[in-house]
Design an enzyme around this catalytic site. Structure first.
Site, mmCIF file in Angstrom:
data_model
loop_
_atom_site.group_PDB
_atom_site.id
_atom_site.type_symbol
_atom_site.label_atom_id
_atom_site.label_comp_id
_atom_site.label_asym_id
_atom_site.label_seq_id
_atom_site.Cartn_x
_atom_site.Cartn_y
_atom_site.Cartn_z
ATOM 1 N N ASP A 25 0.877 -1.176 0.000
ATOM 2 C CA ASP A 25 0.000 0.000 0.000
ATOM 3 C C ASP A 25 0.915 1.226 0.000
ATOM 4 O OD1 ASP A 25 -1.647 2.130 0.528
ATOM 5 O OD2 ASP A 25 -2.502 1.319 2.375
ATOM 6 N N LYS A 87 3.000 11.327 -3.343
ATOM 7 C CA LYS A 87 1.975 10.685 -4.172
ATOM 8 C C LYS A 87 1.104 11.708 -4.889
ATOM 9 C CE LYS A 87 -1.582 7.096 -3.498
ATOM 10 N NZ LYS A 87 -2.095 6.173 -2.451
ATOM 11 N N GLU A 184 -7.219 0.623 -4.481
ATOM 12 C CA GLU A 184 -7.198 0.546 -3.018
ATOM 13 C C GLU A 184 -8.526 0.098 -2.408
ATOM 14 O OE1 GLU A 184 -5.459 4.357 -2.081
ATOM 15 O OE2 GLU A 184 -3.544 3.712 -2.912
ATOM 16 N N ASP A 206 -13.039 5.370 1.068
ATOM 17 C CA ASP A 206 -11.625 5.417 1.418
ATOM 18 C C ASP A 206 -11.124 6.856 1.380
ATOM 19 O OD1 ASP A 206 -8.877 5.278 1.618
ATOM 20 O OD2 ASP A 206 -8.605 3.729 0.096
HETATM 21 N N1 LIG Z 1 -7.218 9.975 14.640
HETATM 22 C C1 LIG Z 1 -7.207 10.627 13.490
HETATM 23 N N2 LIG Z 1 -8.039 11.670 13.266
HETATM 24 C C2 LIG Z 1 -8.034 12.359 12.128
HETATM 25 N N3 LIG Z 1 -7.223 12.061 11.091
HETATM 26 C C3 LIG Z 1 -6.384 11.022 11.243
HETATM 27 C C4 LIG Z 1 -6.325 10.259 12.422
HETATM 28 N N4 LIG Z 1 -5.394 9.289 12.253
HETATM 29 C C5 LIG Z 1 -4.887 9.457 11.039
HETATM 30 N N5 LIG Z 1 -5.462 10.509 10.420
HETATM 31 C C6 LIG Z 1 -5.153 11.058 9.100
HETATM 32 O O1 LIG Z 1 -5.220 10.030 8.126
HETATM 33 C C7 LIG Z 1 -4.339 10.361 7.056
HETATM 34 C C8 LIG Z 1 -3.492 9.179 6.739
HETATM 35 O O2 LIG Z 1 -4.320 8.097 6.451
HETATM 36 P P1 LIG Z 1 -3.807 6.845 5.653
HETATM 37 O O3 LIG Z 1 -2.581 6.303 6.262
HETATM 38 O O4 LIG Z 1 -4.966 5.949 5.477
HETATM 39 O O5 LIG Z 1 -3.465 7.578 4.279
HETATM 40 P P2 LIG Z 1 -2.601 7.041 3.089
HETATM 41 O O6 LIG Z 1 -2.972 5.645 2.802
HETATM 42 O O7 LIG Z 1 -1.188 7.316 3.363
HETATM 43 O O8 LIG Z 1 -3.099 8.019 1.933
HETATM 44 P P3 LIG Z 1 -3.821 7.723 0.543
HETATM 45 O O9 LIG Z 1 -4.603 6.484 0.686
HETATM 46 O O10 LIG Z 1 -4.685 8.936 0.338
HETATM 47 O O11 LIG Z 1 -2.732 7.656 -0.435
HETATM 48 C C9 LIG Z 1 -3.511 11.547 7.504
HETATM 49 O O12 LIG Z 1 -4.001 12.721 6.915
HETATM 50 C C10 LIG Z 1 -3.729 11.541 9.009
HETATM 51 O O13 LIG Z 1 -3.605 12.845 9.561
HETATM 52 MG MG LIG Z 2 -4.514 4.738 1.667
#
Ligand SMILES: Nc1ncnc2c1ncn2[C@@H]1O[C@H](COP(=O)(O)OP(=O)(O)OP(=O)(O)O)[C@@H](O)[C@H]1O
Ligand SMILES: [Mg+2]
Lengths: 622, 180
Positions: A25, A87, A184, A206
């Site tokens: 991922d 990304k 995803e 998502d």
């Molecule tokens: N407790 C929380 N409350 C609010 N936002 C949160 C919390 N925990 C994580 N996030 C937010 O979730 C986001 C990251 O999520 P995730 O890891 O699913 O994204 P990613 O997979 O890296 O991104 P994408 O799928 O868009 O490429 C960040 O913006 C983070 O600030």
């Molecule tokens: Mg993601």
């Protein structure tokens, strides 16, 4: 039904060795790697037991690269050389990225995709992403103790062709064999569906760090069928941070800040945002470079108000996806929440209101995508599980070509099940015309200028004829990765010119090789050794497949001469396998591939007739 | 060189092992579609040599194309008529009955008005009405194609349905616009 029991072409009869395959991922904020071990999908941790690798890459003056937590820790100190959320730049030009002024990078505009100037030179987003992937690849190789046959890399469902191609290039640059690009939300559905043995129609919502996807899937009898997908590939948690950051500037009457302050405040904003998930109020404190002190209270109510229209922006794609699927809200059996940003209470409320039901949150929204990708990788590598299932996915955006007056003509509508193809016939409009050009675009709008340009290509070498008598057949193929290729042939007067067009932003093999050679952190001979091992793995896989095919159909489908030809190519490959030169092996692999083309076709024809016979039997059964 | 074998040319009804007629068992179509994809989808070939991967993509593409052709009534009717050697003359024959053309004008105006007013309830209403009228034409098609074997009359209905398809696209794009 009898049809399902007919053995599949090339399915190895003998039990073979477990092939190591991984799912990655590659997230805006965090990246993960997972694999299937003993039939169970699990996320691989680093040596400190951490599953999430922050998608942060820092370039240092000596050419060294830091990735993950180490880079994240110093992002405010070295903002220009520390790339976060890369990304969002994949497959994007400078004018696609909104608000570049508020980002602490030195952007370089270049055709197709922007680049970033760092202390270690100009880097393309593809190279930056490859650094993240390399770390995950190393992690997997160490933890699994062997050569990987390949990886499934996930992409947002709403990624367009340019963004997908860039992701695939990054994986190749990281030395990964890409088994498939997987959407995803679909990956999440696989992990979820197989876990719960659910049947029915589900929505996957998502919202991650940088992207938003909504997918509607039908789960039935071992088939995951995506009915429609929609989204916004530039909407995620980063935007919520940014909104809070801008609010903070306003509140404190600050104007444009330097790179350090910007990064520092964005980081504070993100922390505050996450706190406001569980608390009604928090404070943001920071000391700016100028010495000015910031200390501002922010309530959950403030935060919800300032981000209200971001949440609303996710509702529009949901309506469209439902409409495209021809469904109403009450036909949705469950809503699966994926991505860290779905933890925000205002998001959960909005989704619950829209679907008139409480969304499912019983899976870890951070890990579910990687887990699903690993399950798919395991199947694609040829490690078959008893419970056989199939995934049918769609292309997110319509494909069109430019016609007169800058208008688009749709040729493949969005949400078509992939792989899909469409052929079109063109003719010349002038006497003696020998060339014409075609402009392929992706998007839903009527004007070409509102869509994304994928490829412009010229068809040359058309035999000169009277206007209107040439017949040029152009075929647009979208493969199972959602990637486009175009081929054309002139088919009057027996001349068949065949060209394959690759969209202009994709990297050529030569460019990948050059980047590999330039890349630091890998000594030259290390690369050679890797290339050799990879070629050897591919060669053994091919040999195994051909042996199996010959065992099954060699006697019935091939003449003695043909068998001898294939045997000779196999002997040649076996003899070269121990040579130390990957290029020699590659050539022998190519020769064996060529030698088996006709055989493959006959085998396919045979299994098609079997499939039809299968129908007949099933009807007798009924 | 054509890389496709002889079976590739067979018609979609044979591919899906369904009787050559308009009124078909859509549940059976879906069942056979899925069974074919389970066997030929590229995911089942990704560990095999390139030649087999390419063939599977071509077959899987064709199975998808066949499914779209047989699943949608208008496509199915067109396809059946083409197999019978009947040209539906959708581009050339523009002689539509006057009352049909009048009704078309009205549709256009109603859609344009709802679009202008950004009135999604009105659009929903129009979409519903269009679905009903489409269904009734499809029933006529079934009768003409399967019972009467009156292919010329069927081609006339196909031309009308083509107008309806355009209207449906207009409604869809009006909906899309609402979201912008
Ligand atoms: N407790 C929380 N409350 C609010 N936002 C949160 C919390 N925990 C994580 N996030 C937010 O979730 C986001 C990251 O999520 P995730 O890891 O699913 O994204 P990613 O997979 O890296 O991104 P994408 O799928 O868009 O490429 C960040 O913006 C983070 O600030
Ligand atoms: Mg993601």
């Amino acid at each position: 039904m009898a049809l399902l029991q007919i053995s599949e072409p090339g399915l190895s009869a003998a039990p073979h060795q477990h092939r190591l395959a991984i799912g990655i991922d590659l997230g805006t904020t965090n990246s993960l790697v997972a694999t299937v071990r003993n039939g169970i999908s699990l996320v691989l941790n680093d040596e400190h037991g951490r599953a999430l690798l922050p998608s942060v890459v820092r370039y240092l003056a000596d050419g060294a690269v830091q990735v993950g937590d180490a880079a994240q820790a110093v992002q405010s100190e070295d903002p220009v050389n520390t790339i976060v959320s890369v990304k969002r730049f994949m497959g994007r030009g400078l004018n696609d990225v909104g608000d570049v002024a508020n980002l602490p990078y030195r952007f370089v505009d270049s055709p197709g995709m922007l680049q970033l100037r760092t202390i270690a030179g100009v880097k393309s987003p593809v190279e930056v992403s490859a650094e993240i992937l390399k770390v995950l690849r190393d992690r997997a190789e160490q933890s699994l103790g062997g050569e990987l046959v390949g990886a499934v890399i996930t992409v947002p469902a709403y990624f367009d062709d340019a963004q997908r191609q860039a992701t695939k290039d990054a994986a190749r640059l990281a030395g990964l064999n890409v088994l498939r690009l997987l959407n995803e939300p679909t990956a999440a559905a696989i992990a979820y569906g197989l876990d719960n043995a659910s049947e029915g129609i589900y929505a996957v919502y998502d919202l991650g760090g940088g992207t938003f996807d909504i997918s509607i899937l039908k789960l039935a009898k071992g088939v995951f069928e995506v009915l429609a997908t929609n989204g916004d590939s530039a909407l995620g948690g980063d935007d919520f941070d940014h909104r809070l950051y801008c609010w903070l500037l306003e509140k404190n009457r600050l104007s444009a800040l330097g790179a350090h302050d910007t990064r520092a405040l964005l980081t504070r904003a993100r922390a505050a945002k996450e706190e406001l998930t569980d608390r009604v109020e928090t404070r943001i404190t920071a000391v700016l470079g100028s010495g000015e002190m910031i200390d501002t209270a922010v309530t959950q109510e403030d935060f919800h108000a300032m981000t209200q229209n971001l949440v609303a922006r996710t509702l529009q794609p949901m309506r469209r996806a439902l409409r495209d699927a021809g469904l109403s809200v009450d036909e949705i059996k469950g809503v699966v929440m994926v991505g860290g940003s779905t933890r925000m209470p205002q998001v959960q409320r909005a989704v619950a209101d829209f679907f008139k039901q409480v969304p499912l949150t019983n899976l870890d929204p951070d890990k579910v995508v990687a887990l699903g990708a690993a399950i798919q990788a395991n199947v694609l590598a040829g490690n078959r599980s008893e419970d056989d299932w199939l995934l049918l996915d769609v292309c997110p955006l319509s494909l069109g070509i430019e016609t007169m007056g800058g208008l688009t003509e749709k040729i493949i509508p969005r949400n078509s099940t992939i792989p899909t193809a469409r052929a079109q016939e063109f003719t010349t409009f002038k006497d003696g015309q020998t060339a014409m050009s075609v402009h392929v675009v992706q998007g839903e709008r009527e004007l070409v200028s509102d869509c994304r340009s994928l490829a412009r290509f010229d068809l040359r070498g058309i035999p000169p004829m009277v206007a209107g008598s040439a017949r040029i057949r152009v075929t647009y193929q979208i493969d199972a990765d959602g990637l486009l290729s175009v081929s054309a042939r002139e088919q009057s007067c027996g001349v068949e010119a065949h060209i394959v067009v690759k969209p202009s932003y994709g990297l050529s093999d030569a460019e990948i090789t050059r980047m590999l050679q330039e890349s630091h952190g890998h000594a030259r001979d290390d690369m050679q050794a890797r290339a050799l091992r990879e070629q050897q793995v591919e060669a053994s896989q091919l040999l195994e497949a051909v042996v199996n095919a010959l065992e099954q159909d060699g006697q019935s489908l091939l003449s003695a001469d043909e068998r001898a030809g294939i045997a000779a190519a196999m002997d040649e490959l076996r003899a070269r396998l121990q040579d130390g030169d990957h290029l020699v092996i590659k050539r022998a692999v190519g020769q064996l591939n060529d030698a088996t083309v006709g055989f493959a076709q006959r085998r396919m024809d045979k299994s098609v007739s079997h499939a039809l016979t299968g129908h007949k039997i099933s009807e007798l059964d009924n | 060189m054509s890389s496709i074998g002889s079976d590739f040319q067979q018609d979609f009804f044979r591919l899906f092992d369904l009787p050559l007629c308009f009124q078909l068992d859509t549940a059976l179509l879906e069942q056979h579609y899925r069974a074919l994809q389970v066997q030929f989808h590229p995911d089942k070939f990704s560990h095999l040599p390139e030649a087999e991967q390419r063939l599977s993509m071509q077959w899987s593409t064709r199975i998808n194309e066949g499914y779209q052709t047989l699943r949608k009534p208008l496509n199915r009717a067109r396809y059946l008529l083409a197999l019978r050697g009947v040209d539906t003359q959708e581009e050339t024959n523009t002689a539509m009955p006057l009352d049909f053309l009048m009704a078309q004008m009205e549709w256009r105006e109603d859609i344009a008005a709802a679009r202008q007013a950004k009135d999604d309830a009105a659009l929903d209403g129009l979409a519903d009405k269009l679905r009903q009228q489409t269904r009734s034409l499809e029933q006529q098609l079934g009768h003409l194609l399967d019972d009467e074997q009156d292919y010329l009359a069927a081609a006339g209905i196909v031309r009308k349905l083509k107008f309806f398809e355009k209207l449906a696209e207009e409604i869809a794009s009006a909906f899309d616009e609402l979201d912008h």
